[in-house]
Design a protein around this motif. Structure first.
Motif, short mmCIF file in Angstrom:
data_model
loop_
_atom_site.label_atom_id
_atom_site.label_comp_id
_atom_site.label_asym_id
_atom_site.label_seq_id
_atom_site.Cartn_x
_atom_site.Cartn_y
_atom_site.Cartn_z
N UNK A 229 0.83 -1.20 0.00
CA UNK A 229 0.00 0.00 0.00
C UNK A 229 0.87 1.26 0.00
N UNK A 230 1.91 1.26 0.83
CA UNK A 230 2.80 2.42 0.89
C UNK A 230 3.56 2.60 -0.41
N UNK A 231 3.95 1.50 -1.03
CA UNK A 231 4.67 1.59 -2.30
C UNK A 231 3.77 2.18 -3.38
N UNK B 26 2.49 9.42 -5.86
CA UNK B 26 3.05 10.74 -5.59
C UNK B 26 4.12 11.09 -6.62
N UNK B 27 4.96 10.14 -6.96
CA UNK B 27 6.00 10.38 -7.97
C UNK B 27 5.37 10.74 -9.31
N UNK B 28 4.32 10.00 -9.69
CA UNK B 28 3.63 10.31 -10.96
C UNK B 28 3.05 11.71 -10.93
N UNK B 29 2.45 12.08 -9.80
CA UNK B 29 1.85 13.40 -9.67
C UNK B 29 2.92 14.50 -9.82
N UNK B 30 4.05 14.32 -9.16
CA UNK B 30 5.10 15.32 -9.23
C UNK B 30 5.66 15.44 -10.65
#
Length: 208
Positions: A175-177, A183-187
């Motif tokens: 879940x954390x991964x 988040x990385x995709x969003x950034x």
């Protein structure tokens, strides 16, 4: 056969100068036979005394060497990760990797296997060969476990908890991964566009 076949000399019907020594240690036929049974369990082709002895000279070609070769050090680092993984109550290895990982761990506990651990420089050669033979079966699982440890440390730190007492399961890691990947995709998406209007638009933000 896996990557070991690319490193160790292939079997040949004509070898007038057979080798039987790894450093100062003479390989015992019974030990080679037992070692090959383990390689068979790891789906790796057998090796004979000459192949193993010749490979030891490839790994450490200098007769007066006193340092453990980098190839062995690398595999011993991986072996340490395998043992950590098997001993971690928070991690449940996949069935396809658990068996081979236990074979590696069990062999590492035998300090007088094919090559005695106490042998200078090359004492962990056989252990390293076993790790490499098992890696196609356990490599991805070990890398996942190391990432699990990273995220467990991060999550424990964010909560102000001691990692040693922090309950964090494989499901929690997954879940954390996924959250981290989102988040990385969003950034990355933010980096390709601007929050400000394009030139010629209604203008910049104003603070009244």
């Amino acid at each position: 056969m896996n990557a070991i076949a690319d490193s160790i000399l292939p079997l040949s019907p004509v070898r007038p100068h057979r080798r039987f020594h790894v450093g100062a240690h003479a390989l015992r036929p019974a030990a080679v036979t037992g070692f090959n049974r383990l390689l068979e369990q790891l789906q790796t082709a057998p090796l004979d005394e000459d192949q193993i002895a010749s490979f030891s000279r490839t790994v450490s070609p200098a007769r007066n060497a006193t340092a453990v070769p980098p190839w062995i050090l690398l595999h011993m680092r991986d072996a340490a990760a395998v043992r950590l993984m098997l001993g971690d109550p928070g991690w449940e290895p996949l069935d396809c990797a658990a068996g081979p990982a236990r074979l590696v761990s069990d062999y590492l506990r035998d300090h007088d296997g094919l090559v005695p651990d106490r042998l200078p420089v090359l004492g962990r050669l056989d252990d390293s060969i076993v790790v490499e033979a098992a890696w196609p079966h356990i490599g991805a699982e070990v890398l996942d476990y190391l990432d699990y440890r990273r995220l467990r440390r991060l999550e424990a730190s964010l909560r102000g908890c001691d990692e040693r007492g922090f309950r964090f399961s494989r499901a929690d890691w997954e879940e954390a991964r996924q959250a981290e990947a989102a988040l990385v995709r969003h950034l990355r998406e933010v980096g390709t566009r601007s929050y400000l209007p394009a030139a010629g638009g209604p203008g910049r933000f104003r603070i009244n």
